[in-house]
Write a protein that holds these residues in place. Structure first.
Motif, PDB file in Angstrom:
ATOM      1  N   UNK A  54      -2.780  -4.764  -4.672  1.00 44.75           N
ATOM      2  CA  UNK A  54      -3.970  -4.437  -5.452  1.00 44.75           C
ATOM      3  C   UNK A  54      -4.637  -3.153  -4.974  1.00 44.75           C
ATOM      4  N   UNK A  55      -5.013  -3.087  -3.700  1.00 49.06           N
ATOM      5  CA  UNK A  55      -5.742  -1.917  -3.189  1.00 49.06           C
ATOM      6  C   UNK A  55      -4.829  -0.861  -2.600  1.00 49.06           C
ATOM      7  N   UNK A  56      -3.556  -1.160  -2.353  1.00 51.24           N
ATOM      8  CA  UNK A  56      -2.563  -0.239  -1.810  1.00 51.24           C
ATOM      9  C   UNK A  56      -2.950   0.277  -0.420  1.00 51.24           C
ATOM     10  N   UNK A  57      -3.640  -0.537   0.362  1.00 50.71           N
ATOM     11  CA  UNK A  57      -3.944  -0.213   1.751  1.00 50.71           C
ATOM     12  C   UNK A  57      -2.986  -0.955   2.668  1.00 50.71           C
ATOM     13  N   UNK A  58      -2.764  -0.400   3.836  1.00 51.34           N
ATOM     14  CA  UNK A  58      -1.825  -0.995   4.775  1.00 51.34           C
ATOM     15  C   UNK A  58      -2.263  -2.406   5.145  1.00 51.34           C
ATOM     16  N   UNK A  59      -1.312  -3.330   5.192  1.00 49.42           N
ATOM     17  CA  UNK A  59      -1.630  -4.727   5.473  1.00 49.42           C
ATOM     18  C   UNK A  59      -1.983  -4.958   6.934  1.00 49.42           C
ATOM     19  N   UNK A  60      -1.512  -4.126   7.835  1.00 53.52           N
ATOM     20  CA  UNK A  60      -1.760  -4.343   9.260  1.00 53.52           C
ATOM     21  C   UNK A  60      -3.041  -3.685   9.736  1.00 53.52           C
ATOM     22  N   UNK A  61      -3.328  -2.488   9.275  1.00 53.68           N
ATOM     23  CA  UNK A  61      -4.491  -1.752   9.755  1.00 53.68           C
ATOM     24  C   UNK A  61      -5.603  -1.648   8.722  1.00 53.68           C
ATOM     25  N   UNK A  62      -5.321  -1.904   7.454  1.00 54.09           N
ATOM     26  CA  UNK A  62      -6.338  -1.757   6.422  1.00 54.09           C
ATOM     27  C   UNK A  62      -6.700  -0.314   6.144  1.00 54.09           C
ATOM     28  N   UNK A  63      -5.763   0.616   6.349  1.00 57.43           N
ATOM     29  CA  UNK A  63      -6.010   2.042   6.178  1.00 57.43           C
ATOM     30  C   UNK A  63      -5.125   2.600   5.071  1.00 57.43           C
ATOM     31  N   UNK A  64      -5.482   3.749   4.521  1.00 56.94           N
ATOM     32  CA  UNK A  64      -4.616   4.386   3.517  1.00 56.94           C
ATOM     33  C   UNK A  64      -3.265   4.786   4.103  1.00 56.94           C
ATOM     34  N   UNK A  65      -2.294   4.919   3.235  1.00 60.38           N
ATOM     35  CA  UNK A  65      -0.932   5.237   3.672  1.00 60.38           C
ATOM     36  C   UNK A  65      -0.875   6.622   4.296  1.00 60.38           C
ATOM     37  N   UNK A  66      -1.675   7.551   3.797  1.00 59.66           N
ATOM     38  CA  UNK A  66      -1.653   8.910   4.330  1.00 59.66           C
ATOM     39  C   UNK A  66      -2.106   8.938   5.782  1.00 59.66           C
ATOM     40  N   UNK A  67      -3.121   8.159   6.129  1.00 61.20           N
ATOM     41  CA  UNK A  67      -3.593   8.101   7.519  1.00 61.20           C
ATOM     42  C   UNK A  67      -2.541   7.471   8.411  1.00 61.20           C
ATOM     43  N   UNK A  68      -1.943   6.395   7.938  1.00 60.06           N
ATOM     44  CA  UNK A  68      -0.937   5.706   8.752  1.00 60.06           C
ATOM     45  C   UNK A  68       0.280   6.585   8.980  1.00 60.06           C
ATOM     46  N   UNK A  69       0.755   7.271   7.929  1.00 57.36           N
ATOM     47  CA  UNK A  69       1.945   8.109   8.073  1.00 57.36           C
ATOM     48  C   UNK A  69       1.701   9.298   8.993  1.00 57.36           C
ATOM     49  N   UNK A  70       0.502   9.876   8.949  1.00 53.79           N
ATOM     50  CA  UNK A  70       0.215  10.989   9.847  1.00 53.79           C
ATOM     51  C   UNK A  70       0.089  10.532  11.295  1.00 53.79           C
TER      52      UNK A  70
ATOM     53  N   UNK B 154     -14.951  10.169  -5.964  1.00 47.37           N
ATOM     54  CA  UNK B 154     -15.043   9.693  -7.336  1.00 47.37           C
ATOM     55  C   UNK B 154     -13.757   9.918  -8.112  1.00 47.37           C
ATOM     56  N   UNK B 155     -12.834  10.694  -7.592  1.00 49.28           N
ATOM     57  CA  UNK B 155     -11.582  10.997  -8.283  1.00 49.28           C
ATOM     58  C   UNK B 155     -10.423  10.511  -7.414  1.00 49.28           C
ATOM     59  N   UNK B 156      -9.990   9.284  -7.641  1.00 48.26           N
ATOM     60  CA  UNK B 156      -8.902   8.685  -6.882  1.00 48.26           C
ATOM     61  C   UNK B 156      -7.768   8.302  -7.828  1.00 48.26           C
ATOM     62  N   UNK B 157      -6.558   8.536  -7.364  1.00 47.32           N
ATOM     63  CA  UNK B 157      -5.361   8.272  -8.164  1.00 47.32           C
ATOM     64  C   UNK B 157      -4.492   7.280  -7.412  1.00 47.32           C
ATOM     65  N   UNK B 158      -3.993   6.269  -8.108  1.00 49.34           N
ATOM     66  CA  UNK B 158      -3.216   5.221  -7.462  1.00 49.34           C
ATOM     67  C   UNK B 158      -1.875   5.762  -6.960  1.00 49.34           C
ATOM     68  N   UNK B 159      -1.293   6.720  -7.657  1.00 51.24           N
ATOM     69  CA  UNK B 159      -0.019   7.284  -7.210  1.00 51.24           C
ATOM     70  C   UNK B 159      -0.210   8.163  -5.977  1.00 51.24           C
ATOM     71  N   UNK B 160      -1.306   8.913  -5.950  1.00 47.37           N
ATOM     72  CA  UNK B 160      -1.574   9.727  -4.763  1.00 47.37           C
ATOM     73  C   UNK B 160      -1.792   8.852  -3.538  1.00 47.37           C
ATOM     74  N   UNK B 161      -2.435   7.729  -3.716  1.00 47.22           N
ATOM     75  CA  UNK B 161      -2.639   6.830  -2.583  1.00 47.22           C
ATOM     76  C   UNK B 161      -1.325   6.213  -2.124  1.00 47.22           C
TER      77      UNK B 161
END
Length: 414
Positions: free
Chosen positions: A83-99, A196-203
């Motif tokens: 639903x929210x596309x946040x990491x299940x372990x840390x609760x952070x966006x994928x971009x933060x986790x990958x970096x 205010x401008x968030x895209x599900x694919x970008x996340x």
């Protein structure tokens, strides 16, 4: 000869059917009795555009209904919530986790390559015994924890994310529902705000995510724990331990940094004090646990202990230990210490300039100095003694007059 598939059934074997969604605690809600509505092949995945089984539910009272946005295959590839596309372990966006973990995204983005990649990924997922791979884009891969992720990780669910949307009629001033309106009556976000401008694919792909950029800026300004100058301090303060924290749990984590001298738990204040034998071990523990120690789903607060000689004394400040408060006008004066009373109350022992007395000095009581009676008083002379004459010494009181209180004057008898 086998029958060819019609247009309605083409590729249906790759459609996804599931019994329960992959959700994070925030999206699932705080209600243990959640009623979900399941629809088989109810929508297309926002990433791979394949039909999948959708779920819709209400996470709590006065919350908006939520639903799954991506299929489980895409969620397992990134280890994120459907639903929210946040990491299940840390609760952070994928971009933060990958970096933080230096992960390179190898998921295909074009339509043809994406379909081929998803089919191969499903075969690998079905062949694994675990079912949910790591967050590296490949099944069964794991990464060591990162200090940045431990500092930014969310340990408790953030249910405010499930609040209803803002009422557009209230923004225009035309909402007539009042308190019965299921939407929020709040000021909307500034349209110029990047959030205010968030895209599900970008996340999902971890590119141009405004939430991730905000978290990275916050990570650059995180506070640091500096070691005190006093080298004798080897104690760490551990706060927010909760009421059920045991000494064994703290010892099992802190022993890896060095030999522990003692662990003291103050249950009433929900804190503990960990004392190491050496200063180097205490510095390693402070560096390895500050803002990233999580035990029993609680982020513990790590601080340096204070020196015994510099602890706060009741009634004093840190800069002036032992300094006295100024007396409050209108209140009775405090009783002096017996020693000070003995030496300074009647001003018998003068105080020096190095050790001034904090109490007001009182002069001794002044009594009139009486002169002794003359040796041969005349009958007409009054017996009341007068003041000392010039050249006389000594202190005389009326009780010292030998002519009073029945005293016999020998000179008169002779």
């Amino acid at each position: 000869m086998a029958l060819s598939k019609s247009s309605n059934t083409y590729g249906r074997t790759s459609w996804e059917d599931s019994e329960f969604p992959i959700l994070c605690p925030t999206c699932l809600g705080d209600n243990p009795y959640v009623r979900m509505m399941k629809e088989k092949f109810g929508s297309e995945c926002k990433i791979c555009v394949r039909p999948f089984t959708t779920f819709r539910w209400c996470p709590g009272a006065r919350m908006r209904f939520k639903k799954t946005e991506i299929c489980q295959t895409c969620a397992k590839l990134k280890n994120v919530c459907q639903t929210c596309l946040l990491d299940l372990e840390y609760g952070l966006p994928i971009q933060v986790r990958d970096q933080a973990l230096n992960i390179k995204d190898n998921i295909a983005k074009s339509d043809v390559n994406k379909e081929y990649f998803i089919q191969n990924a499903e075969k690998q997922l079905s062949a694994t015994d675990h079912g949910v791979p790591g967050a590296a884009g490949g099944p069964g891969k794991s990464h060591p924890p990162s200090d940045l992720l431990m500092k930014l990780a969310r340990t408790a669910p953030y249910y405010r994310r499930n609040l209803p949307h803002i009422c557009s009629f209230w923004v225009k001033g035309e909402c007539k529902r009042g308190e019965e309106c299921p939407y929020r009556h709040e000021k909307p976000t500034d349209p110029d705000d990047p959030l205010a401008d968030q895209n599900i694919k970008d996340r999902y792909y971890g590119t141009n995510d405004p939430v991730a950029e905000k978290l990275m800026r916050r990570a650059a300004t995180l506070p640091r724990l500096d070691a005190p100058e006093d080298k004798s301090i080897t104690t760490l303060y551990v706060g927010n331990i909760g009421e059920k924290m045991l000494e064994k749990e703290l010892r099992d984590h802190f022993y890896q940094y060095g030999e522990i001298r003692s662990i003291t738990i103050v249950s009433r204040q929900q804190c503990a004090f960990v004392t190491y034998v050496t200063r180097s071990a205490a510095e390693l523990a402070a560096e390895g646990t500050f803002n990233k120690l999580i035990i029993q789903n609680r982020r513990l607060v790590i601080r340096w202990g204070k020196s015994q000689g510099k602890q706060n004394i009741p009634g004093t400040t840190n800069t002036e230990a032992g300094a006295r408060f100024e007396p409050v006008p209108g209140l009775p004066r405090a009783l002096p210490h017996p020693e000070e009373l003995e030496h300074n109350f009647f001003n018998l022992a003068p105080t020096t300039s190095a050790f001034p007395s904090p109490y007001p000095q009182f002069a001794p009581p002044s009594y009139p100095l009486m002169a002794p009676p003359p040796p041969n008083p005349t009958p007409n002379q009054p017996e009341l003694p007068g003041f000392l004459a010039e050249g006389q010494s000594g202190i005389h009181y009326p009780s010292q007059d030998p002519t009073r209180l029945g005293a016999i004057n020998k000179t008169r008898q002779t």
